[in-house]
Design a protein around this motif. Sequence first.
Motif, PDB file in Angstrom:
ATOM      1  N   TYR A  90       6.264  -2.070  11.480  1.00 60.99           N
ATOM      2  CA  TYR A  90       5.074  -1.258  11.751  1.00 60.99           C
ATOM      3  C   TYR A  90       5.077  -0.047  10.818  1.00 60.99           C
ATOM      4  O   TYR A  90       6.079   0.649  10.675  1.00 60.99           O
ATOM      5  N   ALA A  91       3.943   0.187  10.174  1.00 65.02           N
ATOM      6  CA  ALA A  91       3.832   1.287   9.210  1.00 65.02           C
ATOM      7  C   ALA A  91       3.869   2.642   9.907  1.00 65.02           C
ATOM      8  O   ALA A  91       3.587   2.748  11.103  1.00 65.02           O
ATOM      9  N   THR A  92       4.177   3.677   9.149  1.00 64.87           N
ATOM     10  CA  THR A  92       4.176   5.041   9.687  1.00 64.87           C
ATOM     11  C   THR A  92       2.784   5.654   9.533  1.00 64.87           C
ATOM     12  O   THR A  92       1.972   5.182   8.727  1.00 64.87           O
ATOM     13  N   GLU A 142      -2.756   6.043   2.351  1.00 61.87           N
ATOM     14  CA  GLU A 142      -3.749   5.021   2.006  1.00 61.87           C
ATOM     15  C   GLU A 142      -5.163   5.568   2.186  1.00 61.87           C
ATOM     16  O   GLU A 142      -6.053   5.311   1.357  1.00 61.87           O
ATOM     17  N   ALA A 143      -5.368   6.322   3.264  1.00 60.50           N
ATOM     18  CA  ALA A 143      -6.678   6.933   3.512  1.00 60.50           C
ATOM     19  C   ALA A 143      -7.034   7.917   2.399  1.00 60.50           C
ATOM     20  O   ALA A 143      -8.163   7.946   1.909  1.00 60.50           O
ATOM     21  N   LYS A 144      -6.054   8.720   2.013  1.00 54.71           N
ATOM     22  CA  LYS A 144      -6.276   9.705   0.952  1.00 54.71           C
ATOM     23  C   LYS A 144      -6.638   9.011  -0.352  1.00 54.71           C
ATOM     24  O   LYS A 144      -7.553   9.439  -1.074  1.00 54.71           O
ATOM     25  N   LYS A 145      -5.945   7.924  -0.665  1.00 52.21           N
ATOM     26  CA  LYS A 145      -6.213   7.183  -1.894  1.00 52.21           C
ATOM     27  C   LYS A 145      -7.629   6.621  -1.905  1.00 52.21           C
ATOM     28  O   LYS A 145      -8.361   6.765  -2.894  1.00 52.21           O
ATOM     29  N   ASN A 146      -8.038   6.019  -0.777  1.00 46.26           N
ATOM     30  CA  ASN A 146      -9.372   5.426  -0.700  1.00 46.26           C
ATOM     31  C   ASN A 146     -10.467   6.487  -0.678  1.00 46.26           C
ATOM     32  O   ASN A 146     -11.551   6.271  -1.220  1.00 46.26           O
ATOM     33  N   ARG A 147     -10.171   7.632  -0.076  1.00 49.65           N
ATOM     34  CA  ARG A 147     -11.151   8.713  -0.069  1.00 49.65           C
ATOM     35  C   ARG A 147     -11.400   9.208  -1.496  1.00 49.65           C
ATOM     36  O   ARG A 147     -12.551   9.452  -1.892  1.00 49.65           O
ATOM     37  N   GLU A 159     -16.844  14.076   8.829  1.00 44.20           N
ATOM     38  CA  GLU A 159     -16.198  13.425   7.690  1.00 44.20           C
ATOM     39  C   GLU A 159     -14.718  13.775   7.623  1.00 44.20           C
ATOM     40  O   GLU A 159     -13.874  12.914   7.369  1.00 44.20           O
ATOM     41  N   GLU A 160     -14.392  15.045   7.896  1.00 38.21           N
ATOM     42  CA  GLU A 160     -12.998  15.475   7.842  1.00 38.21           C
ATOM     43  C   GLU A 160     -12.174  14.822   8.941  1.00 38.21           C
ATOM     44  O   GLU A 160     -11.037  14.390   8.718  1.00 38.21           O
ATOM     45  N   GLN A 161     -12.749  14.735  10.147  1.00 41.42           N
ATOM     46  CA  GLN A 161     -12.043  14.087  11.254  1.00 41.42           C
ATOM     47  C   GLN A 161     -11.798  12.611  10.945  1.00 41.42           C
ATOM     48  O   GLN A 161     -10.735  12.067  11.256  1.00 41.42           O
ATOM     49  N   TYR A 162     -12.784  11.982  10.341  1.00 42.29           N
ATOM     50  CA  TYR A 162     -12.675  10.568  10.004  1.00 42.29           C
ATOM     51  C   TYR A 162     -11.505  10.322   9.050  1.00 42.29           C
ATOM     52  O   TYR A 162     -10.668   9.442   9.281  1.00 42.29           O
ATOM     53  N   TRP A 163     -11.421  11.125   7.990  1.00 40.61           N
ATOM     54  CA  TRP A 163     -10.419  10.894   6.956  1.00 40.61           C
ATOM     55  C   TRP A 163      -9.028  11.395   7.328  1.00 40.61           C
ATOM     56  O   TRP A 163      -8.030  10.950   6.751  1.00 40.61           O
ATOM     57  N   THR A 164      -8.937  12.323   8.278  1.00 40.27           N
ATOM     58  CA  THR A 164      -7.624  12.867   8.631  1.00 40.27           C
ATOM     59  C   THR A 164      -7.094  12.355   9.967  1.00 40.27           C
ATOM     60  O   THR A 164      -5.924  12.557  10.284  1.00 40.27           O
ATOM     61  N   ASP A 165      -7.942  11.679  10.751  1.00 36.36           N
ATOM     62  CA  ASP A 165      -7.516  11.188  12.061  1.00 36.36           C
ATOM     63  C   ASP A 165      -7.738   9.679  12.186  1.00 36.36           C
ATOM     64  O   ASP A 165      -6.788   8.899  12.226  1.00 36.36           O
ATOM     65  N   LEU A 166      -8.998   9.264  12.213  1.00 32.08           N
ATOM     66  CA  LEU A 166      -9.290   7.841  12.420  1.00 32.08           C
ATOM     67  C   LEU A 166      -8.803   6.965  11.273  1.00 32.08           C
ATOM     68  O   LEU A 166      -8.078   5.991  11.490  1.00 32.08           O
ATOM     69  N   ALA A 167      -9.206   7.286  10.051  1.00 31.78           N
ATOM     70  CA  ALA A 167      -8.855   6.431   8.909  1.00 31.78           C
ATOM     71  C   ALA A 167      -7.348   6.241   8.752  1.00 31.78           C
ATOM     72  O   ALA A 167      -6.881   5.108   8.576  1.00 31.78           O
ATOM     73  N   PRO A 168      -6.540   7.309   8.828  1.00 31.29           N
ATOM     74  CA  PRO A 168      -5.085   7.101   8.701  1.00 31.29           C
ATOM     75  C   PRO A 168      -4.515   6.168   9.775  1.00 31.29           C
ATOM     76  O   PRO A 168      -3.661   5.321   9.483  1.00 31.29           O
ATOM     77  N   LYS A 169      -4.994   6.309  11.026  1.00 30.92           N
ATOM     78  CA  LYS A 169      -4.498   5.466  12.109  1.00 30.92           C
ATOM     79  C   LYS A 169      -4.876   4.006  11.894  1.00 30.92           C
ATOM     80  O   LYS A 169      -4.083   3.090  12.142  1.00 30.92           O
ATOM     81  N   GLU A 170      -6.111   3.786  11.414  1.00 29.48           N
ATOM     82  CA  GLU A 170      -6.554   2.415  11.213  1.00 29.48           C
ATOM     83  C   GLU A 170      -5.905   1.794   9.984  1.00 29.48           C
ATOM     84  O   GLU A 170      -5.580   0.612   9.973  1.00 29.48           O
ATOM     85  N   TYR A 171      -5.706   2.586   8.930  1.00 28.18           N
ATOM     86  CA  TYR A 171      -4.976   2.069   7.768  1.00 28.18           C
ATOM     87  C   TYR A 171      -3.529   1.791   8.149  1.00 28.18           C
ATOM     88  O   TYR A 171      -2.902   0.851   7.636  1.00 28.18           O
ATOM     89  N   GLN A 172      -2.969   2.589   9.044  1.00 29.66           N
ATOM     90  CA  GLN A 172      -1.612   2.356   9.539  1.00 29.66           C
ATOM     91  C   GLN A 172      -1.524   0.966  10.178  1.00 29.66           C
ATOM     92  O   GLN A 172      -0.564   0.220   9.949  1.00 29.66           O
ATOM     93  N   LYS A 173      -2.541   0.616  10.943  1.00 29.02           N
ATOM     94  CA  LYS A 173      -2.571  -0.699  11.578  1.00 29.02           C
ATOM     95  C   LYS A 173      -2.745  -1.803  10.538  1.00 29.02           C
ATOM     96  O   LYS A 173      -2.083  -2.847  10.610  1.00 29.02           O
TER      97      LYS A 173
END
Length: 213
Positions: free
Chosen positions: A105-107, A114-119, A144-158
């Motif tokens: 499982y990823a950290t 990954e989120a930062k790279k795609n952003r 937009e900030e919440q998406y890239w710093t909260d949701l996107a990282p968690k979903e990319y983690q999955k």
Amino acid sequence: MKFKKHIMIASVVIAGALTFGVLSTSAIDPFTSTTDDIKKELEENKGIEKKALVMVGETPITTIDLANYKSYKKVDNVKSSDEELLKELVIEELFLQLAKEKNVYATFEQGMAEAKKNRQILESQSQQVQDVQQKFIELTGLTEEQYWTDLAPKEYQKLISMQNLVKKLVEVGELKQSEDPNEFGKELREYKEKLFKAQLNKKVKVLDSSFTF
């Protein structure tokens, strides 16, 4: 948040297709109009009574999860029954739990990277591409900030976790490696189906009798 992963993936795929010229401007019109329908449905879903439909280990999949996932799936323009969609959610959760069991499982930090790279990739693209991405971000109800710093990282983690698991399964011979992506996709779908059947009435407990699987 499990149902929001689908819309995040769709947004990345569509934006990427625009970036590389796979989709024309006219081709994205159905996507932008569909997001308005999804937004309306998500508001209506808030009035649904929340109850667990299935337990996957200690994780419940609820009526709200299913309703929102069904709304987000409109992006695919493919009709599926509630039972088929619920099964997809169950299999995804089983896959994520298996990734944890196999220690692949990823950290969160990997998801954040990954989120930062795609952003950064998206921010360097045309305004049209960015507008499409913004449409999908609005559906999540986050800034937009919440998406890239909260949701996107968690979903990319999955997503990374599931990719890691697939690699692990190939390494240990539980999945056969194939150069043909269609053949490998079929192999993976069959593996997931076997996983689901093996855990049904064990780790997977169906709480709503209207779902028979």
